[in-house]
Design an enzyme around this catalytic site. Structure first.
Site, PDB file in Angstrom:
ATOM      1  N   THR A   1      -8.304  -1.343   1.580  1.00  0.00           N
ATOM      2  CA  THR A   1      -8.431   0.119   1.533  1.00  0.00           C
ATOM      3  C   THR A   1      -7.157   0.745   2.093  1.00  0.00           C
ATOM      4  O   THR A   1      -6.124   0.061   2.191  1.00  0.00           O
ATOM      5  CB  THR A   1      -9.700   0.568   2.298  1.00  0.00           C
ATOM      6  OG1 THR A   1      -9.897   1.966   2.096  1.00  0.00           O
ATOM      7  CG2 THR A   1      -9.602   0.314   3.796  1.00  0.00           C
ATOM      8  N   ASN A   2      -7.178   2.008   2.448  1.00  0.00           N
ATOM      9  CA  ASN A   2      -6.000   2.668   3.008  1.00  0.00           C
ATOM     10  C   ASN A   2      -6.426   3.646   4.100  1.00  0.00           C
ATOM     11  O   ASN A   2      -7.616   3.797   4.377  1.00  0.00           O
ATOM     12  CB  ASN A   2      -5.206   3.377   1.900  1.00  0.00           C
ATOM     13  CG  ASN A   2      -6.057   4.411   1.190  1.00  0.00           C
ATOM     14  OD1 ASN A   2      -6.465   5.403   1.778  1.00  0.00           O
ATOM     15  ND2 ASN A   2      -6.345   4.163  -0.089  1.00  0.00           N
TER      16      ASN A   2
END
Ligand code: C5P
Length: 401
Positions: free
Chosen positions: A212-213
Site C-alpha cells: 500500500t502507500n
C-alpha cells in the site's frame, strides 16, 4: 435575518441554563419563532413557566404525556423547525446524543430530527477535557452537528477556570445568524453529482500481506466535504483510511485498485470527478491462496502487473464527467510530471503536490499545491487541506458556470 425562522431550543440541565433565557429573548426580538423542550434535569435550573413566558409558546418536556403528545408529537416537534439549538449541552446530554439514546422527549426529538442541529456545550472544564467527552464531541461533529463554544473562563465552581463555559448569549445569537446566512447562500454545486476518490488502495500478496502507500485520505475527504457544503450530491469512493466519513456524503469503501475502478464506473454519471486517491500503480501479479511460508531458500520473488488507470480511463470515456481533476503526487520534477499527466490522463486540471518526506504532506493537515490546466500553472500558498478543497471546489464551480 431571523424573521420567521422556526427554532427549537433544547435546554439541558446545567447551571448555565439561565443564560438561555436571554438567548430566547434575543432570538424573539429578531423575529424568530422559538419553541422549547426542557430535559427533565433542566427543570431543576429553569422553570417551564419562565421559558414559556419568554418564548410565548407552550413548553414541552415529557415524552409520553398524553396531552402534550396530542397537542404536538415529538416527531412533529423536531420536524417542523428550521434549526435545533441545544443549550446548554451538558456532558451527559452530549453523550446521549452521540450514542443515539432517546430516553426522554429532548433526546427522542434529537434522534428524530430532520433539521440541522447546533449545540452549545457547557460543563466543568475537566468534564469537557475528559477523553469520553472529546470522543463524543468528535462523533457529533462527524455526524454533521455544529458547535458554538464552549468558551474559556471561570466556572460555576469556585476557583475553577478553563474551557467549558457556555458561550455568551450574544455569541450564540451571532452563531445562529451566521448559520442561517450560510444556509441561504446560493449553493454553487446544487443539483450536481460529484464523484471523489480518496485514500490509498491495498493490493494483496497473500491472505495476510499487502502493499500500500502512505495516503491518509485527508485531502480527498476534504474535497468530498467541500463539494457537499457547496450543495452537491457526493459519492466518495475510498480506500482504507482511519479518518471519519465526511458529513453529508455517501461513501463506498473499497480495498484494491480494481474494486475502486468498478465503484467509480458504477457511480457514473457524474458532473465532476476529483480523483484524489493514491491508487497503487501495480499489484502483485499473483495472489497466493495461502500465507507464503518463510523458507530456507530466502524471500519469495515478487512480480507486479499494472493496475487499470481509473483517471485515464475516466478522462477518455464516453461517460466522461464535464470536469475531471487528477492529482499528481510527486517527489521530483513536480511540475513537469504533472504537465505530462494532464494530457495523458485526459484531465482538465491536475493538482500537483510535492510529497517528498520533508514536506509532511502525506498524513499532514496542510498542502502546497500547484494547479495545472490548459491555461497554465497556478501556484497556491501552503493551506490547510480543507482550504485547498474549498478553493478547488470554488474553481471547478466557476468553470462549470
Ligand atoms: O500516474 P499517477 O498515479 O501519478 O497519477 C495520479 C493520478 O491518477 C491521481 O489523480 C490518481 O487518483 C489517479 N490514478 C488512478 N488510477 C491509477 C493510478 C492513478 O485513477 N491506477
Amino acid at each position: 435575518m431571523l424573521a420567521g425562522k422556526r427554532i427549537l431550543i433544547i435546554i439541558g440541565g446545567g447551571i448555565a441554563a439561565y443564560k438561555v433565557l436571554d438567548v430566547i429573548r434575543r432570538l424573539k426580538e429578531r423575529g424568530a419563532e422559538v419553541r422549547a423542550i426542557l430535559t427533565r434535569s433542566a427543570k431543576e435550573f429553569v422553570t417551564p413557566m419562565t421559558v414559556g413566558a419568554l418564548s410565548g409558546e407552550k413548553v414541552f418536556s415529557e415524552l409520553f404525556d398524553p396531552t402534550e403528545e396530542q397537542d404536538i408529537g415529538h416527531i412533529v416537534l423536531s420536524r417542523d423547525t428550521d434549526l435545533i439549538l441545544v443549550a446548554p449541552a451538558t456532558a451527559n446530554l452530549m453523550a446521549r446524543m452521540a450514542n443515539g439514546i432517546a430516553d426522554e422527549l429532548a433526546t427522542a426529538s434529537l434522534l428524530a430530527a430532520a433539521a440541522p442541529i447546533i449545540i452549545c456545550p457547557a460543563m466543568n472544564q475537566r468534564m469537557w477535557a475528559h477523553p469520553a467527552t472529546q470522543r463524543n464531541a468528535a462523533r457529533l461533529a462527524a455526524d454533521g452537528i455544529r458547535f458554538i463554544g464552549p468558551a474559556e473562563g471561570r466556572m460555576a465552581e469556585r476557583g475553577e477556570a478553563g474551557v467549558g463555559r457556555l458561550s455568551e448569549p450574544m455569541e450564540i445569537v451571532a452563531g445562529v445568524e451566521a448559520f442561517f446566512a450560510e444556509a441561504e447562500q446560493p449553493k454553487a454545486l446544487a443539483g450536481r453529482h460529484v464523484l471523489v476518490t480518496s485514500g490509498p488502495t491495498i493490493e494483496p500478496i497473500d491472505p495476510v500481506r499487502f502493499i500500500t502507500n502512505r495516503s491518509s485520505g485527508k485531502q480527498g475527504h476534504a474535497v468530498a466535504a467541500a463539494a457537499a457544503r457547496a450543495g452537491a450530491r457526493v459519492t466518495l469512493v475510498s480506500g482504507p483510511v482511519s479518518i471519519p466519513d465526511p458529513p453529508g456524503v455517501s461513501v463506498v469503501r473499497v480495498e484494491t485498485a480494481r474494486e475502486m475502478f468498478e465503484a467509480v464506473f458504477a457511480a457514473l454519471p457524474a458532473d465532476i470527478a476529483v480523483m484524489a486517491a493514491a491508487v497503487s500503480d501495480w499489484r502483485p501479479s499473483e495472489v497466493a491462496g495461502e500465507k507464503i511460508k518463510k523458507v530456507a531458500g530466502g524471500p519469495p520473488p515478487l512480480s507486479f502487473i499494472e493496475n487499470p488507470d481509473i483517471l485515464a480511463t475516466l478522462g477518455h470515456t464516453a461517460q466522461r464527467p464535464a470536469i475531471v481533476v487528477g492529482f499528481a503526487a510527486e517527489t521530483t520534477n513536480v511540475e513537469a510530471n504533472a504537465a505530462r499527466k494532464l494530457a495523458a490522463k485526459g484531465a482538465d486540471y491536475i493538482v500537483a503536490n510535492d510529497v517528498s518526506p520533508q514536506g509532511g504532506v502525506f498524513g499532514g493537515d496542510r498542502n502546497s499545491v500547484r494547479i495545472l490546466s490548459a491555461s497554465g500553472v497556478e501556484v497556491w500558498p501552503t493551506l490547510a487541506k480543507d482550504e485547498v478543497a474549498d478553493r478547488l471546489i470554488g474553481m471547478i464551480a466557476e468553470r462549470l458556470g
